[in-house]
Motif scaffolding. Structure first.
Motif, PDB file in Angstrom:
ATOM      1  N   LEU A  39       0.829  -1.211   0.000  1.00 54.38           N
ATOM      2  CA  LEU A  39       0.000   0.000   0.000  1.00 54.38           C
ATOM      3  C   LEU A  39       0.858   1.255   0.000  1.00 54.38           C
ATOM      4  O   LEU A  39       0.577   2.213  -0.715  1.00 54.38           O
ATOM      5  N   MET A  40       1.923   1.249   0.798  1.00 55.26           N
ATOM      6  CA  MET A  40       2.773   2.437   0.871  1.00 55.26           C
ATOM      7  C   MET A  40       3.475   2.693  -0.459  1.00 55.26           C
ATOM      8  O   MET A  40       3.553   3.837  -0.909  1.00 55.26           O
ATOM      9  N   LEU A  41       3.963   1.646  -1.097  1.00 57.77           N
ATOM     10  CA  LEU A  41       4.609   1.823  -2.409  1.00 57.77           C
ATOM     11  C   LEU A  41       3.643   2.451  -3.409  1.00 57.77           C
ATOM     12  O   LEU A  41       3.995   3.378  -4.138  1.00 57.77           O
ATOM     13  N   THR A  42       2.454   1.916  -3.433  1.00 55.35           N
ATOM     14  CA  THR A  42       1.461   2.393  -4.398  1.00 55.35           C
ATOM     15  C   THR A  42       1.049   3.831  -4.113  1.00 55.35           C
ATOM     16  O   THR A  42       1.006   4.674  -5.004  1.00 55.35           O
ATOM     17  N   LEU A  43       0.739   4.108  -2.859  1.00 55.08           N
ATOM     18  CA  LEU A  43       0.243   5.437  -2.504  1.00 55.08           C
ATOM     19  C   LEU A  43       1.343   6.503  -2.531  1.00 55.08           C
ATOM     20  O   LEU A  43       1.083   7.659  -2.864  1.00 55.08           O
ATOM     21  N   GLU A  44       2.562   6.133  -2.177  1.00 54.84           N
ATOM     22  CA  GLU A  44       3.672   7.083  -2.295  1.00 54.84           C
ATOM     23  C   GLU A  44       3.892   7.475  -3.742  1.00 54.84           C
ATOM     24  O   GLU A  44       4.232   8.607  -4.043  1.00 54.84           O
ATOM     25  N   ALA A  45       3.675   6.529  -4.655  1.00 57.67           N
ATOM     26  CA  ALA A  45       3.877   6.797  -6.082  1.00 57.67           C
ATOM     27  C   ALA A  45       2.932   7.864  -6.608  1.00 57.67           C
ATOM     28  O   ALA A  45       3.237   8.524  -7.599  1.00 57.67           O
ATOM     29  N   VAL A  46       1.790   8.049  -5.947  1.00 54.10           N
ATOM     30  CA  VAL A  46       0.849   9.084  -6.393  1.00 54.10           C
ATOM     31  C   VAL A  46       0.891  10.314  -5.495  1.00 54.10           C
ATOM     32  O   VAL A  46       0.048  11.187  -5.600  1.00 54.10           O
ATOM     33  N   GLY A  47       1.880  10.367  -4.595  1.00 57.57           N
ATOM     34  CA  GLY A  47       2.098  11.573  -3.822  1.00 57.57           C
ATOM     35  C   GLY A  47       1.317  11.709  -2.533  1.00 57.57           C
ATOM     36  O   GLY A  47       1.196  12.811  -1.996  1.00 57.57           O
ATOM     37  N   CYS A  48       0.778  10.625  -2.027  1.00 60.75           N
ATOM     38  CA  CYS A  48       0.035  10.695  -0.764  1.00 60.75           C
ATOM     39  C   CYS A  48       0.999  10.850   0.405  1.00 60.75           C
ATOM     40  O   CYS A  48       2.131  10.386   0.364  1.00 60.75           O
ATOM     41  N   GLN A  49       0.533  11.500   1.454  1.00 61.83           N
ATOM     42  CA  GLN A  49       1.256  11.583   2.723  1.00 61.83           C
ATOM     43  C   GLN A  49       0.770  10.408   3.559  1.00 61.83           C
ATOM     44  O   GLN A  49      -0.416  10.290   3.828  1.00 61.83           O
ATOM     45  N   LEU A  50       1.698   9.544   3.975  1.00 60.79           N
ATOM     46  CA  LEU A  50       1.303   8.290   4.604  1.00 60.79           C
ATOM     47  C   LEU A  50       1.756   8.179   6.042  1.00 60.79           C
ATOM     48  O   LEU A  50       2.816   8.663   6.417  1.00 60.79           O
ATOM     49  N   VAL A  51       0.932   7.493   6.814  1.00 58.86           N
ATOM     50  CA  VAL A  51       1.291   7.094   8.160  1.00 58.86           C
ATOM     51  C   VAL A  51       0.690   5.704   8.342  1.00 58.86           C
ATOM     52  O   VAL A  51      -0.370   5.400   7.803  1.00 58.86           O
ATOM     53  N   SER A  52       1.411   4.835   9.058  1.00 55.39           N
ATOM     54  CA  SER A  52       0.897   3.487   9.233  1.00 55.39           C
ATOM     55  C   SER A  52       0.869   3.116  10.707  1.00 55.39           C
ATOM     56  O   SER A  52       1.605   3.670  11.520  1.00 55.39           O
ATOM     57  N   ALA A  53      -0.017   2.179  11.014  1.00 57.80           N
ATOM     58  CA  ALA A  53      -0.187   1.707  12.376  1.00 57.80           C
ATOM     59  C   ALA A  53      -0.640   0.264  12.332  1.00 57.80           C
ATOM     60  O   ALA A  53      -1.132  -0.209  11.303  1.00 57.80           O
ATOM     61  N   GLY A  54      -0.490  -0.417  13.443  1.00 55.88           N
ATOM     62  CA  GLY A  54      -1.068  -1.742  13.552  1.00 55.88           C
ATOM     63  C   GLY A  54      -2.577  -1.608  13.679  1.00 55.88           C
ATOM     64  O   GLY A  54      -3.110  -0.519  13.885  1.00 55.88           O
ATOM     65  N   VAL A  55      -3.273  -2.713  13.536  1.00 53.93           N
ATOM     66  CA  VAL A  55      -4.724  -2.707  13.676  1.00 53.93           C
ATOM     67  C   VAL A  55      -5.038  -2.746  15.169  1.00 53.93           C
ATOM     68  O   VAL A  55      -4.541  -3.594  15.886  1.00 53.93           O
ATOM     69  N   GLY A  56      -5.833  -1.820  15.619  1.00 59.79           N
ATOM     70  CA  GLY A  56      -6.208  -1.778  17.031  1.00 59.79           C
ATOM     71  C   GLY A  56      -6.167  -0.361  17.562  1.00 59.79           C
ATOM     72  O   GLY A  56      -6.320   0.614  16.832  1.00 59.79           O
ATOM     73  N   ARG A  57      -5.926  -0.268  18.845  1.00 59.76           N
ATOM     74  CA  ARG A  57      -5.942   1.020  19.549  1.00 59.76           C
ATOM     75  C   ARG A  57      -4.975   2.025  18.935  1.00 59.76           C
ATOM     76  O   ARG A  57      -5.265   3.214  18.833  1.00 59.76           O
ATOM     77  N   GLU A  58      -3.794   1.537  18.518  1.00 59.73           N
ATOM     78  CA  GLU A  58      -2.794   2.418  17.902  1.00 59.73           C
ATOM     79  C   GLU A  58      -3.375   3.138  16.686  1.00 59.73           C
ATOM     80  O   GLU A  58      -3.176   4.339  16.507  1.00 59.73           O
ATOM     81  N   ALA A  59      -4.109   2.426  15.856  1.00 58.48           N
ATOM     82  CA  ALA A  59      -4.706   3.020  14.656  1.00 58.48           C
ATOM     83  C   ALA A  59      -5.762   4.060  15.023  1.00 58.48           C
ATOM     84  O   ALA A  59      -5.829   5.132  14.414  1.00 58.48           O
ATOM     85  N   VAL A  60      -6.571   3.748  16.017  1.00 57.35           N
ATOM     86  CA  VAL A  60      -7.628   4.673  16.447  1.00 57.35           C
ATOM     87  C   VAL A  60      -7.007   5.959  16.982  1.00 57.35           C
ATOM     88  O   VAL A  60      -7.415   7.065  16.616  1.00 57.35           O
ATOM     89  N   ASP A  61      -5.997   5.817  17.845  1.00 60.28           N
ATOM     90  CA  ASP A  61      -5.339   6.996  18.416  1.00 60.28           C
ATOM     91  C   ASP A  61      -4.614   7.814  17.351  1.00 60.28           C
ATOM     92  O   ASP A  61      -4.682   9.044  17.352  1.00 60.28           O
ATOM     93  N   LEU A  62      -3.949   7.130  16.429  1.00 60.15           N
ATOM     94  CA  LEU A  62      -3.215   7.834  15.376  1.00 60.15           C
ATOM     95  C   LEU A  62      -4.161   8.571  14.440  1.00 60.15           C
ATOM     96  O   LEU A  62      -3.871   9.684  14.003  1.00 60.15           O
ATOM     97  N   ALA A  63      -5.301   7.976  14.166  1.00 62.13           N
ATOM     98  CA  ALA A  63      -6.287   8.646  13.304  1.00 62.13           C
ATOM     99  C   ALA A  63      -6.765   9.943  13.944  1.00 62.13           C
ATOM    100  O   ALA A  63      -6.954  10.948  13.262  1.00 62.13           O
ATOM    101  N   GLN A  64      -6.951   9.928  15.240  1.00 65.01           N
ATOM    102  CA  GLN A  64      -7.392  11.136  15.930  1.00 65.01           C
ATOM    103  C   GLN A  64      -6.300  12.207  15.904  1.00 65.01           C
ATOM    104  O   GLN A  64      -6.584  13.390  15.736  1.00 65.01           O
TER     105      GLN A  64
END
Length: 94
Positions: A39-64
């Motif tokens: 996903l990161m390779l694909t989305l970086e290729a189109v210029g997206c700003q990316l952040v990744s997290a594991g599935v769970g509380r980390e993702a919820v907190d990072l989204a906020q």
């Protein structure tokens, strides 16, 4: 780990995407590193700003914290549904 590259067929499709994807904030929440890498390779290729997290509380907190415009949750089984719901509820998305 070696740096992966996109296959030519994917690169061609990515290059044809509209410029409106440039700068788009995307949160990737995935339970497998290989999914994140693709996903990161694909989305970086189109210029997206990316952040990744594991599935769970980390993702919820990072989204906020990051307030992404797009959230991609990839998990085995039904694990992605509670995470997607929590992110949606906390952000006010509907």
């Amino acid at each position: 780990m070696a740096t992966a590259t996109l296959p030519p067929s994917v690169t061609t499709r990515v290059e044809s995407l509209p410029q409106s994807t440039r700068g788009l904030r995307v949160l990737i929440a995935a339970d497998r590193p290989a999914d994140v890498e693709v996903l990161m390779l694909t989305l970086e290729a189109v210029g997206c700003q990316l952040v990744s997290a594991g599935v769970g509380r980390e993702a919820v907190d990072l989204a906020q914290l990051v307030q992404p415009e797009v959230v991609i949750v990839v998990a085995d089984g039904l694990a992605s549904f509670p995470v997607a719901r929590a992110i949606s509820e906390r952000s006010g998305w509907r």
